[in-house]
Write an enzyme that holds these catalytic residues in place. Structure first.
Site, short mmCIF file in Angstrom:
data_model
loop_
_atom_site.label_atom_id
_atom_site.label_comp_id
_atom_site.label_asym_id
_atom_site.label_seq_id
_atom_site.Cartn_x
_atom_site.Cartn_y
_atom_site.Cartn_z
CG ASP A 56 -2.18 0.88 1.01
OD1 ASP A 56 -2.16 1.47 -0.06
OD2 ASP A 56 -3.48 0.62 1.68
C1 BGC Z 1 -4.99 3.24 -0.02
C2 BGC Z 1 -5.50 2.05 -1.04
C3 BGC Z 1 -5.12 2.74 -2.35
C4 BGC Z 1 -3.89 3.30 -2.47
C5 BGC Z 1 -3.53 3.96 -3.69
C6 BGC Z 1 -3.91 4.09 -0.30
O1 BGC Z 1 -3.77 5.00 0.62
O2 BGC Z 1 -5.15 2.48 1.29
O3 BGC Z 1 -6.68 1.45 -0.74
O4 BGC Z 1 -5.49 1.63 -3.26
O5 BGC Z 1 -3.81 4.29 -1.48
O6 BGC Z 1 -4.48 5.12 -4.18
#
Ligand code: BGC
Length: 745
Positions: free
Chosen positions: A290
């Site tokens: 993530d």
């Molecule tokens: C979130 C994810 C997301 C990623 C990319 C993160 O802050 O937890 O769910 O896919 O950002 O945008």
């Protein structure tokens, strides 16, 4: 599909001729899709050519903000394996052209995006989709999202999110499928099938990403990014279950989560990432961290510095680092210092390239040419309307307040969410607010402008001012029924949107109090990203329809239900508490040694597991949802009183539509193992089916149950134990017709 056409019309740069020769040797010029062995040989050929920096580049992902000269040069140098989250389709196509034609080895980028519940067409938030209990419709919606987003140059979505959530304070409950591992598994697998289609290579397929692996939803206190403690049996039975289901559905990628799980951050967790995902489930795609989760190993207290964070992420099996750059910055030193085995890096890159090959990015799909953005097609809007309609949950309908007769004179439309396009889309929405059909617009269209008296009362869901109340009360007085659109705006759920109070924010409760004094039937329609607590409001109003954040077509779906053109059939995919003080509250809990009772002599026993100041039961149980008709459940039958561990039996019951309207009912199967070597939940969902019944019609609804369906984990071991089981076929988790059977050794 021709597999190497692009080589004919572009000048070959240094090294590409050799690569082409390797491709030819690997037989890639045939018209058929490559076999897995051929793909592996192509990967071998590429890996043999790649420098360490090019490998680390493949393991790195950045946000595509704009296609500046700096970004172009980085792509040329093989600095990034993936870009995400931005850039126009034309910029993506241009970036891809640079990667393919101007980088040394011509390895394509993979473009990611958070296509969470639709792209051009926004479907209900995932929690709302889950309330439909209709995996096939969810699959269709995901396929439309794949079609629309792939046309915009996206090849990979960071969806589905399948974190089991038992705590509605956590704003990200909106993004998942609720509290139940069985429902979440069905929904997540359906979404994966929708995104990925029959073949990842198809022009309208995109790779799915199972997130957030794993345990993120068990966040302490409901605060986002917080710590989780989950014993292994619970982790496997509940939190890992949907991730395993999508593995079986062929999901291409996983995303490692932000949370610390049992002391080890999920993005450096060798147990979940290597032992479970690779060794047990044999996953052969790749894992992306993530957003900055690898660098966050430092504040977690798990890595001393960026170098150690990179080492831990790589060794644990996170193939690609999102946004932070510890892999790129430290990979060389880690290998030179023998802290990372170069074979581990090669394997990580192999798994990334494997998905790029499977997607066909080295072939036709890499040659994306931007098309002008298209509006939603009729079938997309129709699917969005159906899914929004099926996600509506009728929570109360006193004296059949709903549906309203079409002949009704005037309706007052009140509340901050009656005409708020942006909020109706919900969290993570990609669609444009100006495409949204709001409830106000839909009601005006259905009834005519002059029969709809609109007075929002509040500017938004958090508005505390009573300035608009007088106009709202006036509208209520002048109407024959009041439609109150309440809830929470989109920004109050989703990432980093935890709430300590679950009430209707702002002055909404006061607005209900004022408006209900007009003495007209009041129908509350609640738009929200989570279960809210609204006990006092529920007492005051005559009917409640829970609409979640229903997306582009939410307005027509709601208007149809209000006017009886459609019958609500959704059921809650998550328990609704009476008050935040009951949280966590979920249906599949253990019984305790002193289970409370809400009737009979034990109800007065103080020394049971309950509260002094509020009931222990939820406001609405998991699986609950009313209809405009009534369904009766009778005569549970078990095909045989017992079965062996490897056996099977069928459970059936009669479900009758005893009301006056034809409608769908979601019939649910629950079991409970009365005694086992680990105490089992008071109920566990084992199956569900949507049936359609005419007035007066009765149907025998049958479910098959195998011994393996009753299995649970003791540590890492999956066991089915003999014993006595209760079984229910039920309209929700707190009711049903009951029987029992025995599993024999
Ligand atoms: C979130 C994810 C997301 C990623 C990319 C993160 O802050 O937890 O769910 O896919 O950002 O945008």
């Amino acid at each position: 599909m021709s597999s190497t056409g692009r080589f004919w019309n572009v000048p070959l740069r240094h090294g590409q001729a050799a690569l082409l020769a390797a491709f030819l040797a690997a037989g890639s010029l045939s018209l058929r899709a490559a076999t897995p062995a051929e793909t592996e040989r192509k990967i071998d050929a590429l890996l043999a050519k790649m420098t360490l920096q090019e490998k680390l580049g493949q393991m790195s992902q950045a946000v595509l903000r704009d296609l500046s000269d700096k970004t172009k040069e980085e792509i040329r140098q093989g600095r990034w394996g993936s870009l995400f989250g931005g850039g126009t389709p034309a910029e993506k196509a241009a970036a891809q052209r640079i990667a393919i034609r101007e980088s040394r080895l011509g390895i394509p980028l993979i473009f990611g995006q958070d296509v969470i519940h639709g792209y051009t067409t926004t479907f209900p938030i995932p929690l709302g989709q889950s309330a439909s209990w209709d995996p096939e419709l969810v699959r269709q919606a995901a396929h439309i999202a794949a079609r629309e987003s792939s046309a915009g140059g996206i090849q990979w979505t960071f969806s589905p999110m399948m974190d089991i959530a038992r705590d509605p304070r956590w704003g990200r409950i909106a993004e998942g499928f609720g509290e139940d591992p069985y429902v979440a598994s069905q929904m997540a697998a359906a979404m994966v099938r929708g995104y990925q289609g029959d073949s990842l290579e198809a022009a309208d397929s995109i790779a799915a990403c199972a997130k957030h692996y794993v345990g993120y939803g068990a966040t302490e206190g409901g605060r986002d990014y917080n710590t989780t403690w989950i014993p292994e049996n619970l982790l496997r039975d509940v939190f890992l279950a949907p991730f395993q289901a999508v593995r079986e559905a062929g999901v291409a990628t996983y995303m490692s989560a932000f949370n610390n799980l049992n002391g080890v951050p999920a993005s450096a967790n060798e147990f979940t990432l290597r032992q479970v995902l690779r060794d047990e489930w044999k996953f052969d795609g790749f894992v992306v961290s993530d957003y900055t989760a690898i660098a966050e190993l430092i504040p977690h207290g798990y890595a001393a510095d960026a170098k150690s964070a990179a080492q831990k992420g790589i060794v644990a099996g996170v193939n690609m680092e999102m946004v932070s750059t510890t892999y790129w910055d430290n990979g060389k030193a880690l290998i030179e210092g023998k802290q990372v085995d170069p074979k581990v890096v090669d394997q990580a890159v192999r798994e990334i390239l494997r998905i790029k090959f499977r997607l066909g990015l080295f072939d036709a799909k890499g040659q994306f040419s931007p098309a002008p953005a298209a509006a939603s097609t009729a079938d997309a809007l129709e699917t969005a309307k159906r899914l929004a309609a099926e996600s509506l949950v009728l929570l109360k309908n006193q004296n059949r307040t709903l549906p309203l007769a079409r002949s009704i004179g005037k309706v007052a439309v009140i509340g901050p969410l009656a005409d708020s396009a942006r909020d109706q889309l919900g969290t993570w929405a990609m669609g444009e607010p100006d495409t949204v059909r709001t409830p106000l617009a839909a009601l005006r269209q259905a009834l005519g402008e002059n029969r709809v008296l609109f007075a929002p009362g509040l500017k938004n869901s958090r508005d505390n001012s009573h300035d608009g109340f007088a106009a709202a009360v006036k509208a209520a007085r002048g109407a024959d029924a009041v439609l109150l659109f309440l809830g929470e705006e989109a920004s109050l759920s989703g990432e980093a949107s935890a709430r300590a109070y679950l009430d209707l924010p702002g002055a909404q409760e006061a607005l209900v109090n004022e408006v209900s004094q007009a003495g007209k039937p009041v129908i509350a329609v609640v738009l929200a990203g989570r279960p809210l607590t609204f006990h006092n409001v529920a007492e005051k109003v005559n009917a409640i329809l829970y609409a979640w954040h229903p997306g582009t077509m939410g307005g027509p779906a709601i208007a149809n239900a209000i006017l009886g053109d459609a019958v609500p059939s959704g059921k809650l995919p998550v328990t609704f508490p009476r008050t935040v003080g009951q949280v966590p509250i979920y249906y599949n809990h253990l019984n305790t040694g002193r289970p409370p009772a809400d009737s009979g002599p034990e109800a007065n026993n103080k020394f049971t597991s309950k509260y002094l100041d509020v009931s222990f039961t939820p406001e609405y149980p998991f699986g609950y949802g009313l209809s405009y008709t009534h369904f009766e459940y009778t005569s549970l039958r078990v095909s045989t009183p017992g079965m062996g561990l490897g056996g099977s039996l069928t459970i059936s019951a009669d479900v009758a539509n005893t009301g006056a309207v034809e409608a769908d009912e979601i019939v649910q199967l629950y079991t409970r193992q009365m005694t086992a070597s680990l105490a089992r939940p008071v109920r566990e969902l084992k199956g569900f089916r949507r049936v359609h019944l005419k007035p007066g019609e009765k149907q025998s609804v049958e479910f098959a149950l195998r011994g393996g369906d009753l299995a649970f984990h003791k540590g890492s071991q999956l066991v089915t134990e003999p014993g006595l089981f209760q079984v229910w076929i039920a309209p929700d988790s707190a009711a049903g017709t009951q029987g029992q059977f025995v599993v024999t050794p």
